[in-house]
Design an enzyme around this catalytic site. Structure first.
Site: not given
Ligand SMILES: *Cc1c(COP(=O)(O)O)cnc(C)c1O
Length: 369
Positions: A47, A142, A264
């Protein structure tokens, strides 16, 4: 005229990172899982585009290795996978449940419907679309038939009459923790419920379940993360070979003196003289920003810590300890054998790191297709 000098290190790079995916390592991991689950069939969870690594490039190799059952999340993923298998053999099971609106995809691409609740079973039974599986919830809450729905089904199995029921499955919530009491509780509940349902092949285990031993294997296991070189427990050792590495070319090397800051927010300041190398990988490639000031790359055999923030396209590495002269063009390697440690440093899991890799890095597949 003399030939132009060739780069002594890796093959030529562009100005960006590339993702190298080793199909031979994938095949070794599949065979490792097969040995661990001997006696059961070993399928593959593929998947989310094979956890971000490219289902169409990996599934044919798994098929050649003997894999005959594939698990995807959606019917669209299933249709893509059937095309990647060139319409050929192999069962494809769609985990996320059945919607009659997608019936054509199931029929055209011979997808197996995993039914997760009574309403899906009713919708499927009204106009069956090939093979089906029942997913029983055994405690994860689930997906899957609830206790009440399972009892109703056991009381009235006529609802299943005429259906091509091939598989009864459930899913473990805590399989990465062998000591967790939920493992045996879910396994026992699964066994007891399955015995009261019409006979079908049984499937419970993901990678973690395969590692729990033969009591958890039933007829078919469906590992994912182990195939891709990791386990759900980022602290434990595991038998899987690294499948993926992110190779970022070094674009610049510079000397820092005490007091110089990097990147940064100037979040890192050198306390002493150092050598810094800027590599072409950042969160735009899927290298988590959470690795700022924590992660590392490998340059040759040496760990090169990340200095300051990971930015979108770039990251700065401390290469002061690298023995070889680090030059522009050399590869800095992320993930690889360090996948689990990197996930831990980023406060995540290998699953999220892999599926979070973006489309920007060019994918390079090694090993036989
Ligand atoms: C993702 C998934 C798997 C594979 O899990 P891994 O931990 O990657 O091995 C197996 N079964 C189901 C239902 C899943 O959702």
């Amino acid at each position: 005229m003399a030939d132009a000098p060739r780069a002594a290190t890796a093959p030529p790079f562009g100005r960006g990172a590339r993702l190298v995916i080793d199909r031979d390592a994938l095949a070794r991991n599949y065979q490792t899982l097969r040995r661990l689950a001997a006696g059961a069939e070993t399928g593959a969870s593929i998947k989310a585009d094979a956890y971000g690594l490219g289902a169409s490039a990996l599934a044919p190799r798994l098929l050649r290795e003997g894999c005959r059952s594939f698990f995807v999340a959606t019917p669209e993923e299933g249709a893509d996978l059937r095309r990647a298998l060139r319409g050929g053999e192999g069962d494809i099971w769609v985990l996320n449940g059945y919607d009659p609106a997608a019936r054509r995809l199931y029929v055209d691409h011979r997808l197996g419907a995993v039914l997760n609740q009574a309403s899906e079973l009713a919708g499927f039974a009204a106009s069956p679309a090939g093979a089906c599986a029942l997913h029983l919830d055994t405690g994860m809450n689930r997906l899957g038939f609830s206790s009440g729905e399972i009892e109703a089904l056991i009381a009235d199995p006529g609802v299943l009459a005429g259906l091509d029921l091939r598989l009864v499955m459930s899913h473990l919530a805590c399989s990465e923790d062998a000591a967790h009491p939920m493992n045996a509780a879910q396994r026992d509940r699964f066994t007891a419920l399955a015995a009261r349902l019409p006979a079908a092949r049984l499937s419970l285990s993901n990678t973690g379940g395969v590692m729990l031993g033969a009591d958890y294997h039933f007829d078919l296991v469906r590992p994912g993360i182990g195939l891709y070189g990791a386990s759900a427990d980022t602290h434990a050792s595991h038998p899987f070979a690294p499948v993926v590495r992110l190779e970022a070319p070094i674009l610049q090397v510079r000397a820092l003196k005490a007091g110089d800051s990097v990147g940064y927010g100037a979040s890192f300041t050198a306390q002493r003289a150092m050598i810094a190398a800027t590599a072409a990988a950042g969160y735009g490639d899927g290298l988590p920003r959470a690795l700022s000031g924590k992660g590392f790359a490998r340059i040759g055999d040496t760990r090169a810590p990340i200095l300051g923030r990971v930015s979108m396209d770039l990251v700065v590495l401390d290469v002061s300890d690298c023995e070889a002269d680090v030059r522009a063009g050399a590869p800095a390697v992320f993930l690889g054998a360090d996948l689990a440690e990197t996930a831990r440093l980023a406060d995540t899991l290998p699953y999220e790191l892999l599926t979070g890799l973006t489309q920007r890095p060019a994918r390079v597949y090694e090993g036989a297709p």
